[in-house]
Design a protein around this motif. Structure first.
Motif, PDB file in Angstrom:
ATOM      1  N   LEU A  87       0.871  -1.182   0.000  1.00 12.91           N
ATOM      2  CA  LEU A  87       0.000   0.000   0.000  1.00 12.91           C
ATOM      3  C   LEU A  87       0.905   1.229   0.000  1.00 12.91           C
ATOM      4  O   LEU A  87       1.551   1.532   0.995  1.00 12.91           O
ATOM      5  N   TYR A 111       2.917   2.661  -3.512  1.00 15.88           N
ATOM      6  CA  TYR A 111       3.892   2.099  -4.456  1.00 15.88           C
ATOM      7  C   TYR A 111       4.816   3.209  -4.962  1.00 15.88           C
ATOM      8  O   TYR A 111       4.889   3.508  -6.136  1.00 15.88           O
ATOM      9  N   GLY A 112       5.485   3.861  -3.971  1.00 13.90           N
ATOM     10  CA  GLY A 112       6.447   4.913  -4.329  1.00 13.90           C
ATOM     11  C   GLY A 112       7.856   4.387  -4.138  1.00 13.90           C
ATOM     12  O   GLY A 112       8.124   3.206  -4.399  1.00 13.90           O
ATOM     13  N   MET A 168       9.653   3.737  -1.441  1.00 11.83           N
ATOM     14  CA  MET A 168       9.748   2.628  -0.480  1.00 11.83           C
ATOM     15  C   MET A 168       9.012   1.394  -0.991  1.00 11.83           C
ATOM     16  O   MET A 168       9.522   0.275  -0.912  1.00 11.83           O
ATOM     17  N   SER A 179      -1.457   2.633  -5.321  1.00  9.20           N
ATOM     18  CA  SER A 179      -0.938   4.009  -5.253  1.00  9.20           C
ATOM     19  C   SER A 179      -2.118   4.954  -5.441  1.00  9.20           C
ATOM     20  O   SER A 179      -3.279   4.531  -5.419  1.00  9.20           O
ATOM     21  N   GLN A 186      -6.485   3.711  -6.075  1.00 13.29           N
ATOM     22  CA  GLN A 186      -7.004   3.567  -4.699  1.00 13.29           C
ATOM     23  C   GLN A 186      -8.261   2.720  -4.624  1.00 13.29           C
ATOM     24  O   GLN A 186      -8.513   2.050  -3.632  1.00 13.29           O
ATOM     25  N   ARG A 210       1.337   8.121   2.206  1.00  9.09           N
ATOM     26  CA  ARG A 210       1.461   9.558   2.500  1.00  9.09           C
ATOM     27  C   ARG A 210       0.764   9.854   3.823  1.00  9.09           C
ATOM     28  O   ARG A 210      -0.159   9.117   4.216  1.00  9.09           O
ATOM     29  N   THR A 242       4.722   4.790   7.314  1.00 10.18           N
ATOM     30  CA  THR A 242       4.437   6.166   6.892  1.00 10.18           C
ATOM     31  C   THR A 242       4.577   7.103   8.085  1.00 10.18           C
ATOM     32  O   THR A 242       4.143   6.776   9.195  1.00 10.18           O
ATOM     33  N   SER A 287       6.462   1.457  12.840  1.00 13.92           N
ATOM     34  CA  SER A 287       7.734   2.070  13.241  1.00 13.92           C
ATOM     35  C   SER A 287       8.012   3.277  12.361  1.00 13.92           C
ATOM     36  O   SER A 287       7.798   3.237  11.152  1.00 13.92           O
ATOM     37  N   PHE A 342      12.410   1.607  10.210  1.00  9.79           N
ATOM     38  CA  PHE A 342      12.554   0.142  10.217  1.00  9.79           C
ATOM     39  C   PHE A 342      14.007  -0.327  10.123  1.00  9.79           C
ATOM     40  O   PHE A 342      14.250  -1.524  10.118  1.00  9.79           O
ATOM     41  N   ASP A 370       7.552  15.997   5.081  1.00  8.18           N
ATOM     42  CA  ASP A 370       7.396  16.445   6.463  1.00  8.18           C
ATOM     43  C   ASP A 370       8.747  16.788   7.093  1.00  8.18           C
ATOM     44  O   ASP A 370       9.777  16.328   6.658  1.00  8.18           O
ATOM     45  N   PHE A 399      15.641   0.221   5.415  1.00  8.20           N
ATOM     46  CA  PHE A 399      14.241   0.430   5.829  1.00  8.20           C
ATOM     47  C   PHE A 399      13.352  -0.675   5.241  1.00  8.20           C
ATOM     48  O   PHE A 399      12.497  -1.239   5.915  1.00  8.20           O
TER      49      PHE A 399
HETATM   50  N1  LIG Z   1       9.508   4.029   8.641  1.00  4.46           N
HETATM   51  C1  LIG Z   1      10.559   4.027   7.817  1.00  4.46           C
HETATM   52  O1  LIG Z   1      11.552   3.297   8.013  1.00  4.46           O
HETATM   53  C2  LIG Z   1      10.515   4.920   6.600  1.00  4.46           C
HETATM   54  C3  LIG Z   1      11.586   4.928   5.674  1.00  4.46           C
HETATM   55  C4  LIG Z   1      11.447   5.701   4.523  1.00  4.46           C
HETATM   56  C5  LIG Z   1      10.288   6.452   4.310  1.00  4.46           C
HETATM   57  N2  LIG Z   1       9.306   6.449   5.254  1.00  4.46           N
HETATM   58  C6  LIG Z   1       8.029   7.141   5.058  1.00  4.46           C
HETATM   59  O2  LIG Z   1       7.250   6.364   4.168  1.00  4.46           O
HETATM   60  C7  LIG Z   1       6.369   7.217   3.435  1.00  4.46           C
HETATM   61  C8  LIG Z   1       6.551   6.945   1.933  1.00  4.46           C
HETATM   62  O3  LIG Z   1       7.865   7.282   1.558  1.00  4.46           O
HETATM   63  P1  LIG Z   1       8.326   7.196   0.025  1.00  4.46           P
HETATM   64  O4  LIG Z   1       9.703   7.747   0.026  1.00  4.46           O
HETATM   65  O5  LIG Z   1       8.055   5.861  -0.537  1.00  4.46           O
HETATM   66  O6  LIG Z   1       7.309   8.275  -0.621  1.00  4.46           O
HETATM   67  P2  LIG Z   1       6.786   8.371  -2.125  1.00  4.46           P
HETATM   68  O7  LIG Z   1       7.867   7.924  -3.067  1.00  4.46           O
HETATM   69  O8  LIG Z   1       6.212   9.740  -2.281  1.00  4.46           O
HETATM   70  O9  LIG Z   1       5.618   7.278  -2.199  1.00  4.46           O
HETATM   71  C9  LIG Z   1       4.353   7.480  -1.654  1.00  4.46           C
HETATM   72  C10 LIG Z   1       3.389   6.672  -2.466  1.00  4.46           C
HETATM   73  O10 LIG Z   1       2.101   6.698  -1.858  1.00  4.46           O
HETATM   74  C11 LIG Z   1       1.185   6.669  -2.916  1.00  4.46           C
HETATM   75  N3  LIG Z   1      -0.182   7.032  -2.516  1.00  4.46           N
HETATM   76  C12 LIG Z   1      -0.822   8.220  -2.616  1.00  4.46           C
HETATM   77  N4  LIG Z   1      -2.088   8.094  -2.166  1.00  4.46           N
HETATM   78  C13 LIG Z   1      -2.232   6.803  -1.790  1.00  4.46           C
HETATM   79  C14 LIG Z   1      -3.301   6.046  -1.240  1.00  4.46           C
HETATM   80  N5  LIG Z   1      -4.498   6.585  -0.993  1.00  4.46           N
HETATM   81  N6  LIG Z   1      -3.091   4.743  -0.958  1.00  4.46           N
HETATM   82  C15 LIG Z   1      -1.894   4.165  -1.196  1.00  4.46           C
HETATM   83  N7  LIG Z   1      -0.857   4.836  -1.718  1.00  4.46           N
HETATM   84  C16 LIG Z   1      -1.019   6.129  -2.007  1.00  4.46           C
HETATM   85  C17 LIG Z   1       1.766   7.595  -3.941  1.00  4.46           C
HETATM   86  O11 LIG Z   1       1.131   7.348  -5.186  1.00  4.46           O
HETATM   87  P3  LIG Z   1       1.315   8.340  -6.447  1.00  4.46           P
HETATM   88  O12 LIG Z   1       2.761   8.192  -6.848  1.00  4.46           O
HETATM   89  O13 LIG Z   1       0.376   7.780  -7.434  1.00  4.46           O
HETATM   90  O14 LIG Z   1       0.966   9.711  -5.946  1.00  4.46           O
HETATM   91  C18 LIG Z   1       3.230   7.179  -3.896  1.00  4.46           C
HETATM   92  O15 LIG Z   1       3.461   6.122  -4.782  1.00  4.46           O
HETATM   93  C19 LIG Z   1       6.695   8.638   3.875  1.00  4.46           C
HETATM   94  O16 LIG Z   1       5.812   8.993   4.922  1.00  4.46           O
HETATM   95  C20 LIG Z   1       8.119   8.521   4.430  1.00  4.46           C
HETATM   96  O17 LIG Z   1       8.411   9.510   5.397  1.00  4.46           O
HETATM   97  C21 LIG Z   1       9.408   5.698   6.379  1.00  4.46           C
END
Ligand SMILES: NC(=O)c1ccc[n+]([C@@H]2O[C@H](COP(=O)([O-])OP(=O)(O)OC[C@H]3O[C@@H](n4cnc5c(N)ncnc54)[C@H](OP(=O)(O)O)[C@@H]3O)[C@@H](O)[C@H]2O)c1
Length: 246
Positions: free
Chosen positions: A6, A8-9, A11, A31, A35, A54, A76, A100, A103, A141, A220
């Motif tokens: 859930l 697909y960016g 991560m 993504s 949805q 997000r 997230t 977490s 991770f 953020d 992560f």
């Molecule tokens: N906990 C950890 O270890 C860790 C590590 C790295 C990142 N993070 C966090 O993980 C989150 C994602 O990071 P990222 O770098 O992968 O960001 P990202 O590249 O911007 O990916 C976010 C994805 O969420 C998708 N999205 C938008 N609306 C959605 C919905 N309703 N349902 C499901 N997916 C949806 C987006 O789709 P579209 O492309 O179509 O808009 C995009 O593919 C952020 O909050 C970041 O801070 C956490």
């Protein structure tokens, strides 16, 4: 293991690559554009869901997955005002939820070092503490969830601070402008940094600094995948310290 991804960016794609390498199967990818495919019928094809989306979509994704009876791992950040509500839904549904803000196993070792150092500093009033974090410019953020967890680890152990206060470096404000009772967190946004954090304790005569630098997103993603395998036969709310034991 059958996995629903859930978010697909960056991560989500790294998790998919690692999961396939390890012989798992990705049965659903959600993504922004698809949805509507997040249905109970689709989710229950997976043994577990991994959610990195997000801030504005995380709670809905987690609540819906728990109500569909599928265990979920989420990483997230910046939606944590609803974390307690998500945990309550998990308990009410007898579900499984692992959250977490970071991770990476290395970062969780760093968290434990940070708590220990903070407790040592409780009686050494000459040291002023500050946190600095750097991430790529697409990170929406600030401060990072990891920096907030570091600040919370310090607050638990240090009576002379009562809160944290964050600032983006480009606003041109330095640590010296933070109120005395606050732990200052300075955030930098520089490409292509995956994630760097440091905690500095400074007196007039010396400084002690601990830091963690991620070289890629792999740590992560690998941690989230390990968590997904770990929760599959469990029920309840979990975090890294439950899995790692510290
Ligand atoms: N906990 C950890 O270890 C860790 C590590 C790295 C990142 N993070 C966090 O993980 C989150 C994602 O990071 P990222 O770098 O992968 O960001 P990202 O590249 O911007 O990916 C976010 C994805 O969420 C998708 N999205 C938008 N609306 C959605 C919905 N309703 N349902 C499901 N997916 C949806 C987006 O789709 P579209 O492309 O179509 O808009 C995009 O593919 C952020 O909050 C970041 O801070 C956490």
């Amino acid at each position: 293991m059958k996995i629903a991804i859930l978010g697909y960016g960056k991560m989500g794609k790294t998790i998919e690559r690692l999961a396939i390498q390890k012989g798992h199967e990705v049965v659903l990818k959600i993504s922004n554009s698809n949805q509507h495919e997040l249905t109970k019928e689709n989710l229950i094809k997976a043994d577990v869901a991994i959610e990195f989306s997000r801030p504005e979509t995380a709670f809905h994704n987690i609540a819906f997955t728990l109500k569909s009876g599928v265990p979920i791992v989420s990483g997230t950040t910046a939606w944590l005002e609803k974390l307690d509500e998500a945990k309550s839904i998990c308990k009410a549904e007898n579900g499984t939820f692992f959250y977490s803000s970071n991770f990476s196993v290395g970062v969780n070792i760093f968290f434990a070092m940070n708590r220990h150092l903070s407790s040592m500093m409780a009686t050494h009033l000459q040291y002023e503490v500050s946190i600095e974090e750097t991430h790529h410019t697409q990170k929406l953020d600030y401060p990072s969830g990891t920096a907030i967890t570091l600040a919370e680890g310090i607050l638990e152990n240090l009576d002379r601070k009562s809160r944290w206060s964050g600032v983006l470096k480009k606003e041109g404000v330095g640590t010296e402008s933070f109120p005395k009772e606050a732990i200052g967190i300075v955030s930098n946004r520089i490409d292509p940094v995956p994630g760097s954090h440091s905690v500095k304790w400074e007196s007039e005569i010396d400084a002690i600094e601990i830091s963690h630098v991620a070289y890629s997103r792999e740590g992560f993603a690998a941690g989230a995948l390990t968590a997904a395998m770990w929760i599959i036969d469990k029920e309840g709310v979990f975090e890294m310290k439950d899995m790692l034991g510290f």
